[in-house]
Structures are given as structure tokens and as C-alpha cells.
Motif scaffolding. Sequence first.
Motif, PDB file in Angstrom:
ATOM      1  N   VAL A  37       0.730  -1.130  -0.405  1.00  0.00           N
ATOM      2  CA  VAL A  37       0.149   0.268  -0.093  1.00  0.00           C
ATOM      3  C   VAL A  37       0.751   1.478   0.318  1.00  0.00           C
ATOM      4  O   VAL A  37      -0.028   1.986  -0.901  1.00  0.00           O
ATOM      5  N   HIS A  38       1.707   1.605   0.765  1.00  0.00           N
ATOM      6  CA  HIS A  38       3.276   2.266   1.066  1.00  0.00           C
ATOM      7  C   HIS A  38       3.552   2.963  -0.395  1.00  0.00           C
ATOM      8  O   HIS A  38       3.532   4.096  -1.296  1.00  0.00           O
ATOM      9  N   ALA A  39       3.892   1.450  -0.913  1.00  0.00           N
ATOM     10  CA  ALA A  39       4.749   1.913  -2.139  1.00  0.00           C
ATOM     11  C   ALA A  39       3.828   1.926  -3.694  1.00  0.00           C
ATOM     12  O   ALA A  39       4.263   3.306  -4.302  1.00  0.00           O
ATOM     13  N   LEU A  40       2.545   1.619  -3.487  1.00  0.00           N
ATOM     14  CA  LEU A  40       1.659   1.715  -4.675  1.00  0.00           C
ATOM     15  C   LEU A  40       1.572   3.619  -4.226  1.00  0.00           C
ATOM     16  O   LEU A  40       0.662   4.614  -5.233  1.00  0.00           O
ATOM     17  N   THR A  41       0.936   4.204  -2.756  1.00  0.00           N
ATOM     18  CA  THR A  41       0.382   5.262  -2.773  1.00  0.00           C
ATOM     19  C   THR A  41       1.115   5.922  -3.189  1.00  0.00           C
ATOM     20  O   THR A  41       1.117   7.284  -3.643  1.00  0.00           O
ATOM     21  N   LYS A  42       1.900   6.118  -2.389  1.00  0.00           N
ATOM     22  CA  LYS A  42       3.274   6.828  -2.940  1.00  0.00           C
ATOM     23  C   LYS A  42       3.635   6.865  -4.520  1.00  0.00           C
ATOM     24  O   LYS A  42       3.446   8.125  -5.323  1.00  0.00           O
ATOM     25  N   VAL A  69      -6.807  20.148 -11.484  1.00  0.00           N
ATOM     26  CA  VAL A  69      -6.831  20.378 -10.111  1.00  0.00           C
ATOM     27  C   VAL A  69      -7.423  19.990  -9.451  1.00  0.00           C
ATOM     28  O   VAL A  69      -7.246  18.825  -8.196  1.00  0.00           O
ATOM     29  N   VAL A  70      -8.864  19.425  -9.726  1.00  0.00           N
ATOM     30  CA  VAL A  70      -9.544  18.917  -8.670  1.00  0.00           C
ATOM     31  C   VAL A  70      -9.707  17.972  -8.642  1.00  0.00           C
ATOM     32  O   VAL A  70      -9.128  16.551  -7.583  1.00  0.00           O
ATOM     33  N   ILE A  71      -9.630  17.070  -9.842  1.00  0.00           N
ATOM     34  CA  ILE A  71      -9.341  15.504  -9.952  1.00  0.00           C
ATOM     35  C   ILE A  71      -8.181  15.296  -9.206  1.00  0.00           C
ATOM     36  O   ILE A  71      -8.646  14.041  -8.122  1.00  0.00           O
ATOM     37  N   TRP A  72      -6.928  15.654  -9.527  1.00  0.00           N
ATOM     38  CA  TRP A  72      -6.099  15.573  -8.801  1.00  0.00           C
ATOM     39  C   TRP A  72      -5.922  15.229  -7.622  1.00  0.00           C
ATOM     40  O   TRP A  72      -6.188  14.410  -6.199  1.00  0.00           O
ATOM     41  N   ALA A  73      -6.766  16.259  -6.731  1.00  0.00           N
ATOM     42  CA  ALA A  73      -6.908  16.449  -5.271  1.00  0.00           C
ATOM     43  C   ALA A  73      -7.852  15.236  -4.821  1.00  0.00           C
ATOM     44  O   ALA A  73      -7.572  15.374  -3.375  1.00  0.00           O
ATOM     45  N   LEU A  74      -9.604  15.289  -5.558  1.00  0.00           N
ATOM     46  CA  LEU A  74      -9.728  14.361  -5.122  1.00  0.00           C
ATOM     47  C   LEU A  74      -9.460  12.274  -4.758  1.00  0.00           C
ATOM     48  O   LEU A  74      -9.410  11.930  -3.863  1.00  0.00           O
ATOM     49  N   VAL A  75      -8.762  12.231  -6.368  1.00  0.00           N
ATOM     50  CA  VAL A  75      -7.932  11.120  -6.145  1.00  0.00           C
ATOM     51  C   VAL A  75      -6.500  10.923  -4.724  1.00  0.00           C
ATOM     52  O   VAL A  75      -6.433  10.645  -4.611  1.00  0.00           O
ATOM     53  N   LEU A  76      -5.715  12.099  -4.429  1.00  0.00           N
ATOM     54  CA  LEU A  76      -4.966  12.358  -3.653  1.00  0.00           C
ATOM     55  C   LEU A  76      -5.687  12.472  -1.944  1.00  0.00           C
ATOM     56  O   LEU A  76      -5.903  11.149  -1.606  1.00  0.00           O
ATOM     57  N   PHE A  77      -6.927  12.382  -2.189  1.00  0.00           N
ATOM     58  CA  PHE A  77      -8.289  12.491  -0.687  1.00  0.00           C
ATOM     59  C   PHE A  77      -8.416  11.304  -0.966  1.00  0.00           C
ATOM     60  O   PHE A  77      -8.389  10.109   0.265  1.00  0.00           O
ATOM     61  N   GLY A  78      -8.998  10.047  -1.846  1.00  0.00           N
ATOM     62  CA  GLY A  78     -10.125   9.103  -1.561  1.00  0.00           C
ATOM     63  C   GLY A  78      -8.036   7.652  -1.935  1.00  0.00           C
ATOM     64  O   GLY A  78      -8.537   7.009  -1.422  1.00  0.00           O
ATOM     65  N   GLY A  79      -7.020   8.610  -2.048  1.00  0.00           N
ATOM     66  CA  GLY A  79      -6.407   7.844  -1.856  1.00  0.00           C
ATOM     67  C   GLY A  79      -5.423   7.487  -0.239  1.00  0.00           C
ATOM     68  O   GLY A  79      -5.247   5.834  -0.317  1.00  0.00           O
ATOM     69  N   THR A  80      -5.264   8.779   0.016  1.00  0.00           N
ATOM     70  CA  THR A  80      -4.640   8.350   1.120  1.00  0.00           C
ATOM     71  C   THR A  80      -6.171   8.072   2.273  1.00  0.00           C
ATOM     72  O   THR A  80      -5.812   7.413   3.274  1.00  0.00           O
ATOM     73  N   THR A  81      -7.403   8.302   2.046  1.00  0.00           N
ATOM     74  CA  THR A  81      -8.321   7.695   2.789  1.00  0.00           C
ATOM     75  C   THR A  81      -8.613   5.652   2.375  1.00  0.00           C
ATOM     76  O   THR A  81      -8.353   4.665   3.473  1.00  0.00           O
ATOM     77  N   ALA A  82      -8.300   5.115   1.229  1.00  0.00           N
ATOM     78  CA  ALA A  82      -7.862   4.011   1.032  1.00  0.00           C
ATOM     79  C   ALA A  82      -7.163   3.530   1.850  1.00  0.00           C
ATOM     80  O   ALA A  82      -7.054   2.188   2.777  1.00  0.00           O
ATOM     81  N   VAL A  86      -7.198   0.188   4.333  1.00  0.00           N
ATOM     82  CA  VAL A  86      -5.923  -0.880   4.340  1.00  0.00           C
ATOM     83  C   VAL A  86      -6.019  -1.517   5.476  1.00  0.00           C
ATOM     84  O   VAL A  86      -5.344  -1.829   5.993  1.00  0.00           O
ATOM     85  N   ALA A  87      -4.746   0.463   5.682  1.00  0.00           N
ATOM     86  CA  ALA A  87      -3.766   0.016   7.473  1.00  0.00           C
ATOM     87  C   ALA A  87      -4.216  -0.682   8.451  1.00  0.00           C
ATOM     88  O   ALA A  87      -4.228  -1.666   8.982  1.00  0.00           O
ATOM     89  N   ASN A  88      -5.746   0.478   8.362  1.00  0.00           N
ATOM     90  CA  ASN A  88      -6.408  -0.259  10.050  1.00  0.00           C
ATOM     91  C   ASN A  88      -6.769  -1.446   9.583  1.00  0.00           C
ATOM     92  O   ASN A  88      -6.509  -2.537  11.064  1.00  0.00           O
ATOM     93  N   ALA A  89      -7.169  -1.929   9.213  1.00  0.00           N
ATOM     94  CA  ALA A  89      -7.601  -3.353   8.493  1.00  0.00           C
ATOM     95  C   ALA A  89      -6.505  -4.775   9.048  1.00  0.00           C
ATOM     96  O   ALA A  89      -6.719  -5.400   9.581  1.00  0.00           O
TER      97      ALA A  89
END
Length: 98
Positions: A37-42, A69-82, A86-89
Motif C-alpha cells: 500500500v505504501h509503495a502504491l500510494t506514494k 487540479v480538482v480531479i488530482w486533489a480528489l484522487v489524493l484524498f481518496g487514495g490516502t483514505t483508502a 487498508v492499514a487499519n484493517a
Amino acid sequence: MSLLVSIFATIAVLAGAFFFIAGTLGLLRFGDTLSRVHALTKADNLGLGLIVLGLLPLADSITDALKLVVIWALVLFGGTTAAQLVANAVRREQDPPS
């Protein structure tokens, strides 16, 4: 469009694609879930940022650039949330309650 802008856009998009490929390789090579997850999100966040940076000079209007820019920000937010979910699970699975 000038040649310099075209070269910059091409280099930025190719660099972004390189980071996407590097993230995919990290996803395939690393053993545990948290490393994957770390490698993929970064790598994906940086890759998408470079692609958006390369596409911004090619945008027809300010609104198109803002959409990128808005699409990029939404993907950043969604990726960090996901990644956090996953890390909590994984943590809950590895440390069962006593």
C-alpha cells in the motif's frame, strides 16, 4: 503552442507514467500488505501529480486546468483514505483482541 511547452508536457507525462509503473512493480514485488500500500500510494500520487503538471499547459481554458487540479486533489484524498482504511484493517487482523 511552443516547442518548449510541448517538450515540458511530454517529459512530465512520461515521468508520471514511470512512477505509475514503479508503483505497480512495488505492488507486485513487496511481500506484506502495508509495504504494498505504501509503495502504491506514494508512487501513484506522484505519478498523477506529474501527469497533471504536464497537462496543465495544454489545457484550453482556466476552467479545464482547475478541473484537472480538482480531479488530482480528489484522487489524493481518496487514495490516502483508502490506504488508511487498508492499514487499519491489517492492523486489526494482526493484533486480535485478548
